[in-house]
Design a protein around this motif. Structure first.
Motif, PDB file in Angstrom:
ATOM      1  N   SER A  31       0.856  -1.182   0.000  1.00  0.00           N
ATOM      2  CA  SER A  31       0.000   0.000   0.000  1.00  0.00           C
ATOM      3  C   SER A  31       0.896   1.237   0.000  1.00  0.00           C
ATOM      4  O   SER A  31       2.085   1.164   0.317  1.00  0.00           O
ATOM      5  CB  SER A  31      -0.935   0.018   1.215  1.00  0.00           C
ATOM      6  N   ARG A  67      -4.414   1.596  -0.655  1.00  0.00           N
ATOM      7  CA  ARG A  67      -4.134   0.477  -1.571  1.00  0.00           C
ATOM      8  C   ARG A  67      -5.026   0.667  -2.795  1.00  0.00           C
ATOM      9  O   ARG A  67      -6.262   0.604  -2.693  1.00  0.00           O
ATOM     10  CB  ARG A  67      -4.411  -0.856  -0.878  1.00  0.00           C
ATOM     11  N   MET A  71      -2.457  -1.590  -7.371  1.00  0.00           N
ATOM     12  CA  MET A  71      -1.689  -2.391  -6.420  1.00  0.00           C
ATOM     13  C   MET A  71      -2.319  -3.767  -6.223  1.00  0.00           C
ATOM     14  O   MET A  71      -1.617  -4.770  -6.101  1.00  0.00           O
ATOM     15  CB  MET A  71      -1.595  -1.663  -5.073  1.00  0.00           C
ATOM     16  N   ASP A  76      -1.600  -9.508  -4.819  1.00  0.00           N
ATOM     17  CA  ASP A  76      -2.695  -9.753  -3.894  1.00  0.00           C
ATOM     18  C   ASP A  76      -2.454 -11.055  -3.137  1.00  0.00           C
ATOM     19  O   ASP A  76      -2.578 -12.151  -3.694  1.00  0.00           O
ATOM     20  CB  ASP A  76      -4.038  -9.820  -4.620  1.00  0.00           C
ATOM     21  N   THR A 111      -7.744  -7.685   1.214  1.00  0.00           N
ATOM     22  CA  THR A 111      -6.617  -7.242   0.385  1.00  0.00           C
ATOM     23  C   THR A 111      -6.920  -7.298  -1.105  1.00  0.00           C
ATOM     24  O   THR A 111      -6.158  -6.755  -1.910  1.00  0.00           O
ATOM     25  CB  THR A 111      -5.367  -8.089   0.660  1.00  0.00           C
TER      26      THR A 111
END
Length: 349
Positions: A31, A67, A71, A76, A111
């Protein structure tokens, strides 16, 4: 000791924020991190790998974690991140939802989706303290779409399974210096059980949990209930079963299954005796009669208390108190009770 510790004061002032950012980038989903205090940054963090989960207690000056979708596409780990806020506050945006989180709040982020975590406008100068937990999404037995109902929401750590999860996490953090690497897998499994039970409670999907997880969580609930009510001499298996809306036979079966055969009554007695033992060794309670201490722990019959204490710790309660008082810095000696349990008793001079 389990895990590693980062303290910003161990790094030159001009390098602290960059070093912190690099460390967090290596251990969590990538992040973009920024802070108004980058030139005078302060942070402490411990990283605790516990089998299937990673726990990271930390404190830091206000900063922002963003994030982006790019990204996510680039990297991931497919984790859920659960945070318990202990001090300060955080604003969290994810999945079209935004909420503000303060002490004794829990929140979840995914995430696999962009997020923005930042200090609230009214707490831009407050140090943030909390405990984060990360674990693979695949371990949660419900779909990510269902879990999406929880993302960024303000969730309580003061009731139900949330309180059990909060208490266990803070307990692990307090004991981290004395824990050994061999403890990590077992502790991680307990954390994971509590996380899954908490997700299930919040989503109303308890039936999706495997029986083993449900049993371990029920046992954790029962133990917490017992600890809160040890002072009540009428605390019995029927009372405990009624409080948890289960039958006495089911309570006994699940409890013994999770405690390797120990009965509910035996566990209550052991907890009461341990509480009395601690009080007898406490210099501040030296003038309190032994029978009063026993009664405070729900042990109303002096003769039965004395016999049970001697069986558990190898000496009568009065002698135990004298040994504890005789040594200004008591060193425990190991002795074996009549029941075959190895216990520790303060040595004399």
């Amino acid at each position: 000791m389990i895990g590693t510790v980062f303290r910003s004061e161990d790094v030159a002032a001009e390098d602290r924020f960059d070093h912190w950012r690099e460390l967090v980038g290596r251990t969590h989903a990538p992040s973009d991190m920024s802070s108004e205090y980058a030139a005078d940054f302060w942070a402490e963090q411990r990283l605790l790998p516990l089998g299937p989960v990673t726990v990271w207690p930390g404190s830091f000056r206000p900063m922002r974690f963003r994030r982006s979708a790019r990204m996510v596409r680039q990297s991931d780990p497919e984790f859920y991140h659960v945070s318990l806020v202990l001090a300060g506050g955080l604003g969290v945006d994810q999945a079209g939802r935004a909420d503000t989180h303060g002490p004794q709040d829990l929140y979840v982020i995914d995430t696999s989706q962009p997020y923005d975590i930042r200090p609230p406008a009214d707490q831009e100068r407050c140090v943030v303290t909390g405990v984060g937990v990360e674990f693979p999404k695949v371990l949660v037995p419900v779909s990510p779409d269902r879990v999406g109902d929880l993302l960024a929401r303000r969730l309580s750590a003061q009731e139900g399974v949330g309180a059990l999860l909060s208490g266990f996490l803070t307990g692990v953090v307090r004991q981290a210096d004395s824990l050994q690497p061999s403890d990590a897998p077992r502790l991680g499994n307990v954390v994971l059980d509590l996380l899954l039970a908490w997700f299930a409670q919040e989503l109303g999907t308890e039936s999706a949990l495997p029986p083993e997880n449900r049993h371990r969580t029920l046992t954790a609930h029962v133990r917490a209930f017992i600890r809160r009510n040890l002072h009540d001499p009428d605390l019995t298996p029927p009372v405990i079963a009624a409080a948890h809306h289960i039958s006495v036979s089911y309570l006994h079966r699940v409890f013994q299954e999770q405690t390797h055969g120990e009965t509910v009554a035996a566990w209550i007695r052991g907890q009461r005796l341990e509480g009395a033992r601690r009080d007898l060794a406490d210099p501040a309670l030296r003038s309190t009669p032994v029978h009063v201490i026993a009664t405070r722990w729900g042990l109303r019959r002096p003769a039965e208390f004395s016999r049970a204490f001697r069986s558990a710790y190898g000496v009568p309660p009065t002698e135990y108190r004298l040994r504890a008082a005789a040594s200004p810095a008591p060193q425990d000696i190991v002795t074996e009770s009549a029941g075959g349990r190895v216990v520790r008793v303060p040595s004399g001079k």
